[in-house]
Design a protein around this motif. Structure first.
Motif, PDB file in Angstrom:
ATOM      1  N   SER A  98     -31.521 -19.497  68.908  1.00 63.32           N
ATOM      2  CA  SER A  98     -32.861 -19.733  68.408  1.00 63.32           C
ATOM      3  C   SER A  98     -33.874 -19.696  69.549  1.00 63.32           C
ATOM      4  O   SER A  98     -34.932 -19.071  69.443  1.00 63.32           O
ATOM      5  N   ALA A  99     -33.511 -20.329  70.656  1.00 66.08           N
ATOM      6  CA  ALA A  99     -34.436 -20.359  71.795  1.00 66.08           C
ATOM      7  C   ALA A  99     -34.732 -18.950  72.284  1.00 66.08           C
ATOM      8  O   ALA A  99     -35.883 -18.600  72.564  1.00 66.08           O
ATOM      9  N   VAL A 100     -33.675 -18.132  72.360  1.00 61.31           N
ATOM     10  CA  VAL A 100     -33.883 -16.770  72.838  1.00 61.31           C
ATOM     11  C   VAL A 100     -34.814 -16.027  71.885  1.00 61.31           C
ATOM     12  O   VAL A 100     -35.764 -15.341  72.295  1.00 61.31           O
ATOM     13  N   LEU A 101     -34.555 -16.188  70.580  1.00 60.97           N
ATOM     14  CA  LEU A 101     -35.409 -15.500  69.607  1.00 60.97           C
ATOM     15  C   LEU A 101     -36.861 -15.934  69.738  1.00 60.97           C
ATOM     16  O   LEU A 101     -37.778 -15.119  69.666  1.00 60.97           O
ATOM     17  N   LEU A 102     -37.046 -17.232  69.928  1.00 59.55           N
ATOM     18  CA  LEU A 102     -38.421 -17.720  70.076  1.00 59.55           C
ATOM     19  C   LEU A 102     -39.071 -17.106  71.308  1.00 59.55           C
ATOM     20  O   LEU A 102     -40.242 -16.712  71.291  1.00 59.55           O
ATOM     21  N   LEU A 103     -38.283 -17.024  72.362  1.00 62.53           N
ATOM     22  CA  LEU A 103     -38.813 -16.436  73.594  1.00 62.53           C
ATOM     23  C   LEU A 103     -39.227 -14.984  73.346  1.00 62.53           C
ATOM     24  O   LEU A 103     -40.311 -14.547  73.738  1.00 62.53           O
ATOM     25  N   VAL A 104     -38.330 -14.238  72.663  1.00 64.60           N
ATOM     26  CA  VAL A 104     -38.651 -12.836  72.394  1.00 64.60           C
ATOM     27  C   VAL A 104     -39.918 -12.747  71.528  1.00 64.60           C
ATOM     28  O   VAL A 104     -40.789 -11.911  71.767  1.00 64.60           O
ATOM     29  N   THR A 105     -40.000 -13.624  70.547  1.00 62.34           N
ATOM     30  CA  THR A 105     -41.207 -13.626  69.717  1.00 62.34           C
ATOM     31  C   THR A 105     -42.444 -13.800  70.591  1.00 62.34           C
ATOM     32  O   THR A 105     -43.434 -13.068  70.459  1.00 62.34           O
ATOM     33  N   ALA A 106     -42.369 -14.768  71.475  1.00 61.18           N
ATOM     34  CA  ALA A 106     -43.509 -15.023  72.354  1.00 61.18           C
ATOM     35  C   ALA A 106     -43.804 -13.794  73.210  1.00 61.18           C
ATOM     36  O   ALA A 106     -44.966 -13.410  73.398  1.00 61.18           O
ATOM     37  N   LEU A 107     -42.728 -13.164  73.717  1.00 62.99           N
ATOM     38  CA  LEU A 107     -42.947 -11.983  74.554  1.00 62.99           C
ATOM     39  C   LEU A 107     -43.614 -10.866  73.761  1.00 62.99           C
ATOM     40  O   LEU A 107     -44.511 -10.176  74.259  1.00 62.99           O
ATOM     41  N   LEU A 108     -43.195 -10.710  72.502  1.00 60.27           N
ATOM     42  CA  LEU A 108     -43.848  -9.701  71.665  1.00 60.27           C
ATOM     43  C   LEU A 108     -45.325 -10.036  71.479  1.00 60.27           C
ATOM     44  O   LEU A 108     -46.181  -9.155  71.498  1.00 60.27           O
ATOM     45  N   GLY A 109     -45.575 -11.325  71.308  1.00 58.08           N
ATOM     46  CA  GLY A 109     -46.975 -11.747  71.203  1.00 58.08           C
ATOM     47  C   GLY A 109     -47.744 -11.349  72.454  1.00 58.08           C
ATOM     48  O   GLY A 109     -48.864 -10.839  72.389  1.00 58.08           O
ATOM     49  N   ILE A 110     -47.105 -11.565  73.601  1.00 57.93           N
ATOM     50  CA  ILE A 110     -47.767 -11.191  74.853  1.00 57.93           C
ATOM     51  C   ILE A 110     -47.980  -9.673  74.900  1.00 57.93           C
ATOM     52  O   ILE A 110     -49.057  -9.197  75.277  1.00 57.93           O
ATOM     53  N   ALA A 111     -46.948  -8.937  74.455  1.00 58.12           N
ATOM     54  CA  ALA A 111     -47.085  -7.477  74.435  1.00 58.12           C
ATOM     55  C   ALA A 111     -48.280  -7.078  73.580  1.00 58.12           C
ATOM     56  O   ALA A 111     -49.083  -6.212  73.959  1.00 58.12           O
ATOM     57  N   PHE A 112     -48.417  -7.747  72.450  1.00 55.91           N
ATOM     58  CA  PHE A 112     -49.558  -7.455  71.577  1.00 55.91           C
ATOM     59  C   PHE A 112     -50.865  -7.667  72.340  1.00 55.91           C
ATOM     60  O   PHE A 112     -51.758  -6.829  72.327  1.00 55.91           O
ATOM     61  N   LEU A 113     -50.931  -8.794  73.026  1.00 54.65           N
ATOM     62  CA  LEU A 113     -52.170  -9.096  73.742  1.00 54.65           C
ATOM     63  C   LEU A 113     -52.430  -8.069  74.840  1.00 54.65           C
ATOM     64  O   LEU A 113     -53.572  -7.643  75.052  1.00 54.65           O
ATOM     65  N   VAL A 114     -51.361  -7.670  75.505  1.00 56.31           N
ATOM     66  CA  VAL A 114     -51.541  -6.697  76.587  1.00 56.31           C
ATOM     67  C   VAL A 114     -52.048  -5.377  76.015  1.00 56.31           C
ATOM     68  O   VAL A 114     -53.024  -4.801  76.509  1.00 56.31           O
TER      69      VAL A 114
END
Ligand code: HEA
Ligand code: HEA
Ligand code: CUA
Ligand SMILES: [Cu+2]
Lengths: 217, 538, 318
Positions: A98-114
């Motif tokens: 779950s933690a890894v998935l949450l991290l990936v979600t956050a990273l995707l969010g960052i990708a979106f922002l970038v």
């Protein structure tokens, strides 16, 4: 009190963990209702302006980076999906996954922002940002400016929400990794997920409204 | 009255939550106790009320002479803007929900605290930050847009500190959203065993209806104000006709919030009055379910009538027709309430304590104010009356004669619960009656002025309007005195008042079953509810 | 009750009649509320020996009756007011147009023959007058209490107001929408004079007719360089455009009314005529609203369609 819950997790004003959880979830839903109206104003303004200036909106939309917008949409939808799976995993007590998935979600969010930042950057170079650098001239420039104003206000507020969501997701990922949550207690993950769906849904309305005006894009 | 003081109360007398959480200033500023937060709000709100009141005093002084010789036109405009902004957003909207609501709602439903105590404190800080912005705008020279911020004046023409005030109101808006959220979740989740929905006191129903409106209307205001700010900063142009935008669109957004907002101001007052009436009459409220549902329907229909502020603004004739009929529809649940209160008096045993006098004053003045709302809702009449003093009189009757009366009534009624002490009944009754008289003297002449065509927001006026204006200004002095009085006798009672005991009014309701002032977590043991809220038995 | 307020237009009497009816109805109900309140308060005060047997805590019949009776009364009031409202909003076809441009903080008035006034509006007695109004800057509101009429004046669009003055004399005019520092000083006078005096007054002016003034501006601003039939640039010829149906580049058809012409001049790119390139420059900051009105008068005068301006004049002369 519910024996399976560490007492510390239940605040004094609640009787037990389920009550605390229901309160948190209801609170989040209520907050989402508020947010819907918050963005609702922008969409209402959008409808009014587009109705008045259909041509300028087509013209403005054509200036946006359609492939980029589509990529952002894909990223955000994927991340929404992952956050849902993350919740599922923690319910099954698979905290690490779950933690890894949450991290990936956050990273995707960052990708979106970038990506969005890159878009803004390009638009800045082209001079499409009202009030900051708007170089369009001649007939129709004024009306197109309205389109861009709405585009920036809407995506700007949306990105702010993404940013808040990313911070929340990162915190949740860290806490999950450290084992704070498990099948018995994971309310914060659930409400973060709810919030993240709001971010998704707003984008699902914003994307066609700005990138798909006039059909082809 | 204090024959009923038991030893348990003697113990908590002058103690309770007031000292249990600590005595330092920091213990108050960092408290999560809903009761202490309620008091933090009360102090802040009272301060703002008097700031708004000073502005009102200046307005009334200036209007004694037709040439408006006291203030310059610009200062006058800044004064009524400040008056409107402060009274609406920093006084009346938070008044009952954030003070009495915060303090009483958990007590009334038998909870230990609000669902989100930290959020609750956070809302108070938001409120203070918003207030600071607004006061800063005043100190830096003021704002002259009127509380309605109509575009394009507010965006392209006014060169005053619009942004500061807009930020202030934006922030305070989030404070009220969060308060609403907290009240809703608390009502849903934290009720004591046996407290099902139809056993809730009407005050709780009122808070609930209010909170729904707060949560669904305020974000619209927040975004609209953001657009104003952006338009000033970046020339966004959505409301600016010179850029292709539409100033009427702003009005639609503004009133979409601000009409429901007037129900944010009146619904809590209706809740308070229902409690005061039941206690003053010592009988069950007449038509409990109708009272509860009428409040929810006011909250709901209230979202559909915003266009009645724009009958002559340039919207279509048909829009005028639709908004007119809907405005009449929203008056029907108000009628239900007035008639139910009246019927509650029937065959009661009526005590005229100060809270009851305020409640009766509320019924009369709300009816008068509401009735004139019907004149305004009838489009053809509104054409002549809109933007005149008739409108000013209409809303002061409801907001000052109605909501402020109810707020003060509530403060008196729950004062013994909050502080553990009684105030002097005689002086309180004199103040209440004085307020009623002063109020009518101030605002009744304004109806006539408005009918005769005196436009509002006028710093000078035609000489023929002078007599009535003088009358109104005299009334305002009487009103000012009657507002200052409670400050003294309530202040006095804090130190010298008799001990109140848990239930000085022989009232029903859970808040009266715990000691006065209540202990930190409200109840010594969680109450179990077995009957409805108004089981008076004499 | 008309208090001291004169009834000086065709609307004053019916509106006052309705106001008085409302006063009686609402005043009566309010009085009733007060009377019942006092009566109950005295009768059931603590210690009185009134009979308190058999009290109820709810009665469906009562609740329904005080829901339905007010509602029906409201529907009645509503119908009455809508009747008046449609009257207020539907000027008769031949009403005489007068153009008003509001500006911080003055009223500029332009009559059909080009005569102008500031902060006064002279109108003939007994003739339907239609004010066509716009604002140069912020929102204002044109309010004549003695006529019981009021209409906001909004930048970027035309709003209208009509009345028939029924009494000779001078009546105060107010700006009733807050418009900045001197809002309270944005007042004026409405002068109602007899028809003959009005005609005389109009004729006393040396001003050129609006269409003629507009023609001069049309040349002066360079419009004719594109729009004259002989010009080398591809732009629509404006003869007959007013009142016609125009197809725009995006396929939408619109009627060329006042607002259309206004926007075509001020914000040309908002409505590009089908078949033309959007090359017309915007005159936003270069032409003020009064000149736009003159240009419009000129464009209208070109058309085969009878323009309301002309109808108005004939009506006034009749
Ligand atoms: C707490 C605040 C509050 C409340 C509760 C109301 C309640 C109502 N208001 Fe008011 N209003 C304001 C605050 C409020 N208003 C403010 C601040 C403004 C001006 C804003 C600005 O421009 O600055 C305003 C302006 C305003 C306007 C616009 C005026 C204008 O600018 O042209 C209108 C028009 O329809 C209106 C109508 C009504 C109606 C129909 C109600 C109804 O809800 C009233 C219902 C109540 C009753 C009717 C009384 C009880 C009923 C009976 C006893 C029934 C029996 C009656 C009969 C059988 C006749 N209001
Ligand atoms: C809750 C809302 C609320 C409250 C409580 C009040 C309270 C009062 N209001 Fe206000 N009012 C509004 C909301 C409110 N108002 C709004 C929204 C507007 C519209 C603004 C706009 O157009 O943008 C308005 C506008 C308004 C106007 C119209 C201005 C104009 O259009 O030109 C007037 C004029 O008489 C007025 C008067 C008063 C008076 C006399 C009081 C009295 O009840 C106040 C009495 C209180 C005191 C007097 C304070 C206590 C006494 C002192 C502090 C004494 C010490 C003072 C000195 C020594 C100077 N108000
Ligand atoms: Cu112009 Cu007020
Ligand atoms: Cu309203």
């Amino acid at each position: 009190m519910n024996a399976s819950v560490p007492d510390a997790a239940v605040q004094q004003q609640f009787d037990d963990a389920p009550q605390q959880k229901d309160a948190a979830v209801l609170g989040m839903w209520a907050f989402i209702a508020t947010e819907v109206l918050f963005f609702g104003v922008l969409f209402a303004a959008y409808v009014v302006c587009r109705f008045r200036f259909p041509l300028a909106f087509v013209a403005g939309s054509a200036r946006l980076d359609f492939p980029m917008g589509t990529a952002e949409t894909a990223i955000l939808l994927t991340s929404g999906c992952l956050s849902a799976i993350a919740l599922r995993q923690i319910q099954l007590d698979k905290a690490r996954q779950s933690a890894v998935l949450l991290l990936v979600t956050a990273l995707l969010g960052i990708a979106f922002l970038v990506l969005h930042g890159m878009e803004y950057h390009d638009e800045f170079k082209e001079g499409l940002i009202p009030g900051i650098r708007y170089l369009e001239n001649g007939p129709g420039a004024h009306e197109m400016e309205l389109f861009f104003s709405l585009y920036y206000v809407t995506t700007g507020f949306h990105s702010l929400h993404v940013l808040i969501g990313v911070v929340l997701l990162l915190i949740m990922a860290a806490r999950t990794w450290r084992g704070t949550f498990g099948a018995h207690y994971h309310t914060p993950i659930e409400i973060t997920g709810l919030y993240w769906s709001l971010v998704d849904i707003v984008w699902i309305f914003a994307y066609p409204a700005f990138y798909l005006v006039g059909g082809a894009g | 009255m204090n024959a009923a003081v038991t030893s348990a109360d003697a113990e908590s007398m002058g103690s309770g939550y007031l000292v249990e959480g600590g005595r330092t200033l920091w213990s108050w500023l960092s408290t999560r106790d809903h009761k202490r937060i309620g008091i933090l709000y009360a102090v802040a709100i009272t301060t703002f009320f008097f700031m708004g009141g000073v502005a009102a005093t200046l307005i009334r002084l200036n209007l004694i002479y037709p040439d408006g010789r006291m203030l310059s036109a610009e200062t006058y405009n800044k004064t009524f803007t400040f008056h409107g902004v402060v009274m609406v957003w920093f006084f009346l909207i938070p008044s009952i929900p954030a003070t009495l609501g915060n303090f009483l709602l958990p007590l009334m439903i038998g909870a230990r605290d609000m669902a989100f105590p930290r959020l609750n404190l956070f809302s108070w800080y938001l409120y203070m930050v918003g207030g600071l912005f607004t006061v800063a705008a005043l100190l830096l020279g003021g704002v002259d847009t009127g509380w309605t911020f109509y575009t394009p004046y507010s965006t392209m023409f006014s060169n005053s500190n619009v942004i500061l005030v807009v930020v202030g109101v934006f922030v305070v808006g989030f404070s009220s959203i969060l308060t609403g959220l907290n009240l809703i979740v608390t009502t849903h989740m934290m009720r004591a065993p046996g407290m099902h929905w139809y056993r809730l006191p009407l005050f709780v129903w009122a808070m609930y209806a209010t909170s729904v409106v707060m949560m669904l209307a305020t974000p619209v205001l927040a975004m609209t104000l953001s657009l104003i700010g952006l338009e000033r900063l970046a020339g966004v142009g959505i409301f600016d006709p010179a850029l292709g935008g539409d100033p009427i669109l702003f009005q639609h957004f503004f009133w979409f919030y601000s009409h429901p907002a007037v129900y944010i101001m009146i619904l809590p007052a209706m809740g308070v009055v229902s409690e005061l009436i039941c206690n003053g009459v010592h009988r069950k409220i007449f038509g409990y379910k109708f009272m509860a549902w009428s409040m929810l329907s006011i909250a709901f229909i209230g979202f559909l009538v915003w266009g009645h502020h724009m009958f002559v603004a340039g919207q279509s004739m048909y829009a005028g027709i639709v908004f007119s009929i809907l405005s009449f529809v929203v008056a029907v649940p108000s009628a239900i309430k007035v008639f139910n209160w009246l019927t509650t008096l029937h065959k009661g045993t009526i005590d005229f304590h100060a809270p009851m006098i305020y409640a009766l004053g509320f019924i009369g003045l709300f009816t008068l104010g509401g009735m004139t709302g019907l004149f305004l809702a009838a489009v053809a009449l509104d054409v002549n009356l809109t933007d005149t003093y008739f409108v000013v009189a209409h809303f002061h009757y409801i907001m000052v004669g109605g909501s402020v009366m109810a707020y003060l009534g509530g403060i008196h009624y729950w004062w013994p619960k909050v502080t553990g002490r009684m105030y002097s009944e005689t002086i309180a009754r004199i103040a209440a009656v004085l307020m009623f008289v002063g109020f009518n003297l101030t605002f009744f002449p304004q109806y006539i002025l408005g009918y005769e065509g005196m436009p509002r927001r006028y710093h000078q006026y035609l000489p023929q309007f002078q007599d009535l204006n003088i009358l109104s200004s005299i009334g305002a002095c009487v009103l000012a005195i009657s507002y200052l009085m409670p400050l003294f006798y309530l202040g006095h009672s804090l130190f010298r008042g008799e001990a109140a005991g848990p239930n000085p009014w022989q009232a029903t309701g859970l808040e009266w079953t715990t000691s006065s002032p209540p202990p930190e977590h409200n109840f010594h043991e969680t109450p179990v509810v077995t009957h409805g809220p108004y089981e008076y038995c004499d | 009750m008309s208090l001291s307020l004169p009834e000086a237009s065709n609307f004053a009497v019916p509106i006052d009649r309705m106001f008085n009816a409302m006063l009686v109805l609402c005043g009566g109900v309010t009085l009733g509320v007060f009377v019942v309140m006092f009566w109950f308060c005295i009768k059931y005060r603590r210690g009185s020996d009134a009979n308190r047997e058999g009290r109820h805590s709810t009665k469906m019949g009562l609740e329904l009756s005080w829901m339905l009776i007010p509602f029906l009364l409201f529907v009645g009031i509503f119908a009455w007011s809508i009747n008046l409202w449609t009257l207020l909003r539907r000027p008769p076809a031949g009403a005489m147009p007068v153009y008003i441009v509001a500006k911080q903080w003055m009223w500029k008035v332009q009559h059909v023959n080009g005569r102008r006034e500031i902060d006064t509006l002279t109108v003939p007695l007994g003739v339907p007058v239609r004010l066509i109004m716009t604002s140069q800057d912020v929102i204002h509101s044109f309010y004549i209490p003695d006529f019981r009429v009021k209409q906001d004046v909004v930048p970027g669009r035309y709003t209208a107001l009509w009345f028939v003055a029924t009494r000779l004399g001078n009546f105060p005019l107010f700006c009733s929408e807050y418009c900045g520092t001197d809002h309270a000083a944005m007042t004026g006078t409405v002068k109602v004079v007899s028809r003959e005096d009005y005609q005389k007054w109009l004729k006393a002016s040396t001003a050129l007719p609006p269409a003629e003034q507009g023609r001069q501006l049309f040349v002066q601003f360079g419009c004719s360089g594109c729009h004259d039939p002989g010009s080398g640039i591809r732009a629509p010829v404006l003869r007959g455009v007013y009142g016609s149906t125009v197809t725009l580049a995006d396929g939408v058809t619109v009627t060329a009314d006042d607002r259309y012409l206004h926007d075509a001049i001020v914000l040309p790119a908002t409505q590009v005529v089908a078949g033309y390139a959007p090359i017309m420059p915007t005159y936003q900051s270069r032409i003020d609203e009064e000149d736009v009105l003159l240009l419009m008068a000129y464009i209208k005068s070109l058309g085969p369609q009878a323009s309301p301006a002309q109808t108005g004049v004939t009506h006034a002369q009749r």
